[in-house]
Design an enzyme around this catalytic site. Structure first.
Site: not given
Length: 178
Positions: A6, A38, A50, A129, A162, A165, A168
């Site tokens: 995440t 989350k 979170g 991550s 995003a 990664c 993500t």
């Protein structure tokens, strides 16, 4: 196999705080779920949390943190410190694999199972991550786009993470404490 992966990002900017996360959870090398929630509001929306790491462990810690908030009258820092102390000392909790970012309208903190409660120097807190991608993007936005709100910075930084990664995604949830 553990479900994990995440990106959680909190930003304090111009008197505002926003906390957001993507929705991806991976199991081994594939996406297990793409819309995991989350980010949670606690204490009548005054506190936003979170989490990253093992989902079951994170929920256990979330429950413990909520207990601490109630026991300390919603004092974020005190509840965070007490959770970190218990997390480190308790034989069962010590094995939990998760981290949390917590905030209220005034403070932004990272809580780790090592007993650490960290207040980021740069007013940017990131875990998971894609944390370093999101943190780098948020720091650049704070420096070069100060006209943006904290929420806008979180959103854009998470989208940048995003794009880079593989753990993500673009399914974001962003909350602000009341």
């Amino acid at each position: 196999m553990k479900i994990r992966s995440t990106t959680v990002l909190g930003v304090r900017h111009n008197g505002q705080i926003a906390l957001g996360a993507d929705g991806q959870a991976t199991m081994d090398k594939h996406v297990a779920k793409s819309n995991v929630r989350k980010v949670r509001k606690l204490h009548d929306g005054k506190v936003v949390t979170g989490f990253a790491g093992s989902t079951a462990d994170a929920f256990m810690l979330l429950d413990k943190f909520e207990e601490k908030l109630g026991g300390y009258g919603g004092q974020l820092r005190r509840a965070a410190i007490e959770l970190a102390k218990e997390w480190r000392k308790d034989q069962y909790l010590r094995k939990l694999e998760a981290m949390m970012v917590v905030c209220d309208k005034d403070e932004l903190l990272i809580i780790a199972g090592t007993g650490d409660v960290l207040e980021p120097d740069s007013d940017v807190a990131a875990i998971g991550s894609g944390a370093m991608y999101a943190q780098a993007a948020a720091l650049a936005l704070k420096k070069h786009a100060p006209h943006l709100t904290a929420r806008q910075m979180v959103e854009e930084a998470l989208h940048i993470a995003a794009d880079i990664c593989i753990y993500t995604n673009h399914n974001l949830m962003i909350e602000e404490p009341v």
